[in-house]
Design an enzyme around this catalytic site. Structure first.
Site, short mmCIF file in Angstrom:
data_model
loop_
_atom_site.label_atom_id
_atom_site.label_comp_id
_atom_site.label_asym_id
_atom_site.label_seq_id
_atom_site.Cartn_x
_atom_site.Cartn_y
_atom_site.Cartn_z
N SER A 187 20.20 -51.24 -2.08
CA SER A 187 19.13 -51.34 -1.07
C SER A 187 18.08 -50.24 -1.19
O SER A 187 17.22 -50.13 -0.32
CB SER A 187 19.75 -51.28 0.34
OG SER A 187 20.62 -52.37 0.56
N GLU B 9 20.92 5.00 -36.51
CA GLU B 9 20.65 4.41 -37.82
C GLU B 9 19.56 5.12 -38.62
O GLU B 9 19.63 5.19 -39.85
CB GLU B 9 20.24 2.93 -37.65
CG GLU B 9 21.37 2.02 -37.19
CD GLU B 9 22.33 1.67 -38.31
OE1 GLU B 9 22.20 2.23 -39.41
OE2 GLU B 9 23.24 0.85 -38.09
#
Length: 681
Positions: A337, A77
């Site tokens: 329980s 680029e």
């Protein structure tokens, strides 16, 4: 001629300066918006969220990108990125000459900085004025942000097709990994995409994407970023043909964090991402195997800090059939329980029983109408309290709850910080022993973590980016009672997939087979598991020991390391039944009956809550006088559950070995007891 050229240059400069002065101030507010990301304790990504505009734009710093990919980007680029001020003069001159020659813009001569300027201030038209604007903004960006800042903004804003913006989002969307771990082929594709993000999308146009990638590799090889052999090998790799979903670990925890602090763009939780992923898979596998429409939840707490290490709210967040969006770690359910250990802890703490106290497991009726039965409809006869809890026998648990009082039991849970829910308009009754209340998986995990911590409740910590919450100091049990329970539960028979005596654990099954629970702990961690339907429907055969317990033991195996037992409390009484004081050998069965008219047993001195100065700093410190009224002799005095005196007299004394709080209890021959808490100074 020279003067005319200089004058033209000066005029152009003045015109450019006036053009720059006419532009409004550079506004980076929208450009700096990022997706909210939720991270684990190590900083790894758990779940990202799209921006308000529906874009995926994840934060990324330059140092989290492979340097060779950045070199590839610059080669393709903007090879002079490190040396120009935002504008590449040679590239700009070439673009200007092409414009003059052809009468239109042929190449833009754009630098990375100019591309960032275009992304910050997007304009649809391609004109000379727009190009000049980009050049001015590029210089501004370089001066304001520097090279690293400009590059970071490019990595955040570059388009990659559809709603995907920025390198990190693209890396996750196309390859399912962070940009620091990309191959050369993958890096080259992500370098090529921003120039034509829609035309080169590999999930739509793979052939075009491949050609663009290969061109990047050729340029990178020509400039020495990669070798020819590396470029050739990279070209042989296929391009992805579909986008991958973004990570969604700990979906419920992430949503809760964002809802609590919507303004924070980065949120770091205490979760362990590796463990979270493993337990999410475990929950999904086991829920699917257990039956249709079943869900599962798992919570892991670090016992030392109270940090939540894993929070699996369901068997699959996106599974509508299992109602996966509901966080079952926060849902109020019946524990069956599972809370029996805390009844025993209260009884041990009050001196009513000891792990070796004998209790009766026989058909019994309480309060004239309540007649509990064991899960298997059988009875064990006379057993120790240890064995009764390990086998989760119902009658002994109700018997002990009647002795300590259901209101006191519920009050203890609430004072410890658990949000216990009772049926509307009812007072605590004996059925709470077997699940007649509501509680969340998170609170159950905290209660059991309290046992691992010597009775002190942990304060839940969920955020790694904030100070840990201050300790409340709330207790669910005294140290000796907490260790008794931990020692008992460590000997509970394990499920078929596990070895015995490795972790302390308890299971629970709610009435009607609606909820299956299993909670276990060692010194390091507590893990709580729930399995059931999120809508509360009954599931025949849904039993805690058969369904939830195997998940619990597998979860501990995935947690890793060798289990560490909870250390023995200093004042614990380790003895056989024969070595216990007579009133503690049997729960109210072998003691002489109280005669009619006997005054109830009560501690007359010291009073509850008293602060007593015994001059402990003085070598000649005095003992604490103990006095009781009523009851049936002989009396047994206990401090923090440990017997200290016994006899027919109602007066005794105790010499403490240090300052601090102490629970004083007295029990008579009939099993009646009374307790006070005092502070010794």
């Amino acid at each position: 001629m020279l003067c005319l050229g200089a004058l033209a240059a000066l005029s152009s400069g003045i015109a450019l300066w006036r053009f720059a002065a006419s532009l409004p101030p550079l506004d980076l507010t929208q450009a700096e918006l990022r997706s909210t990301v939720v991270l684990d304790r190590q900083g790894d990504l758990l779940r990202p969220f799209a921006t308000a505009g529906g874009r995926w734009r994840l934060p990324l710093s330059v140092d989290r990108v492979d340097p060779r990919m950045l070199a590839m980007l610059r080669a393709y680029e903007d090879r002079h990125f490190e040396s120009h001020p935002g504008i590449d003069p040679a590239a700009a001159a070439r673009a200007a000459w092409q414009w003059l020659r052809h009468g239109r813009i042929v190449s833009g001569g754009s630098t990375l900085s100019m591309q960032v300027a275009r992304l910050v201030e997007p304009r649809p038209e391609r004109s000379l004025a727009q190009k000049l604007r980009q050049m001015v903004r590029a210089v501004e960006l370089e001066r304001r942000l520097g090279k690293a800042g400009v590059l970071e903004l490019y990595l955040a804003l570059a388009p990659y097709g559809g709603p995907v913006e920025g390198l990190r989002a693209a890396s996750l969307a196309y390859f399912g990994r962070e940009p620091a771990r990309l191959s050369f082929a993958e890096a080259a594709l992500l370098v090529a995409l921003p120039q034509a993000p829609e035309a080169r999308r590999p999930d739509r146009f793979p052939a075009t994407a491949r050609r663009a990638r290969d061109r990047v590799l050729d340029i990178a090889a020509a400039q020495g970023v990669v070798t020819a052999a590396e470029a050739a090998a990279a070209k042989a790799e296929p391009v992805p043909t579909a986008r991958k979903p973004f990570p969604m670990l700990a979906a419920h925890a992430a949503e809760e964090a964002v809802a609590a602090d919507p303004g924070a763009r980065t949120q770091r939780l205490t979760l362990d991402g590796r463990l979270q992923a493993s337990l999410e898979s475990l929950a999904a596998e086991r829920a699917t195997a257990a039956g249709p429409d079943l869900s599962a939840a798992i919570l892991v707490l670090d016992n030392a800090s109270g940090a939540v290490l894993a929070q699996v709210g369901s068997a699959g967040y996106l599974d509508a059939g299992r109602r996966g969006a509901i966080d079952m770690t926060q849902a109020v359910r019946s524990p069956g329980s599972a809370l029996k250990p805390f009844i025993y802890a209260l009884a041990f703490e009050a001196g009513i029983a000891h792990p070796e106290t004998l209790v009766e497991d026989r058909p019994a009726r309480f309060a004239a109408t309540y007649a509990p039965e064991n899960f298997d409809l059988t009875y064990q006869g006379t057993v120790s309290a240890r064995r009764a809890l390990q086998l989760s026998l119902n009658v002994p648990a109700v018997d002990l709850l009647e002795a300590v009082g259901p209101a006191r039991f519920v009050a203890r849970l609430r004072s410890a910080g658990a949000d216990v829910v009772l049926p509307r308009d009812t007072a605590p009754g004996l059925p709470v022993a077997l699940g007649g209340l509501g509680i969340t998986l998170t609170d159950v995990a905290r209660l059991f973590s309290g046992l691992a911590r010597g009775g002190v409740m942990p304060d839940i910590a969920r955020r790694a980016d904030r100070p840990a919450p201050a300790s409340s100091g709330a207790r669910v049990a005294e140290p000796v009672a907490a260790w008794y329970v931990a020692d008992i539960l460590r000997g509970a028979p394990p499920p078929e997939n596990a070895l015995p005596n490795r972790i302390a654990y308890k299971t629970g099954t709610s009435y009607g087979y609606r909820d299956a629970w299993a909670v276990g702990f060692d010194r390091r961690a507590t893990i709580a598991v729930w399995v059931g339907r999120a809508d509360g429907a009954a599931v025949p055969g849904l039993v805690g020991r058969a369904v939830a317990a195997p998940v619990l033991f597998d979860a501990f195996a995935r947690y890793g390391g060798e289990p560490v037992p909870v250390p023995q409390a200093r004042d614990a009484l380790v003895a056989t039944n024969a070595g216990l004081p007579p009133p503690m050998r049997h729960l109210r069965k072998d003691a002489p009956a109280a005669t009619a008219g006997t005054t109830p047993l009560k501690i007359a001195y010291p009073p509850d809550g008293a602060r007593i100065d015994l001059g402990l700093s003085d070598p000649g410190a005095s003992s604490l006088a103990l006095k009781a009224l009523g009851g049936v002799p002989p009396l047994t005095w206990m401090v923090d559950g440990l017997p200290v005196a016994q006899g027919a007299r109602r007066q005794s004394e105790w010499r403490p070995d240090g300052a601090g709080f102490a629970r004083l209890s007295v029990m008579d021959a009939s099993g009646a007891s009374d307790s006070v808490v005092v502070r010794i100074e």
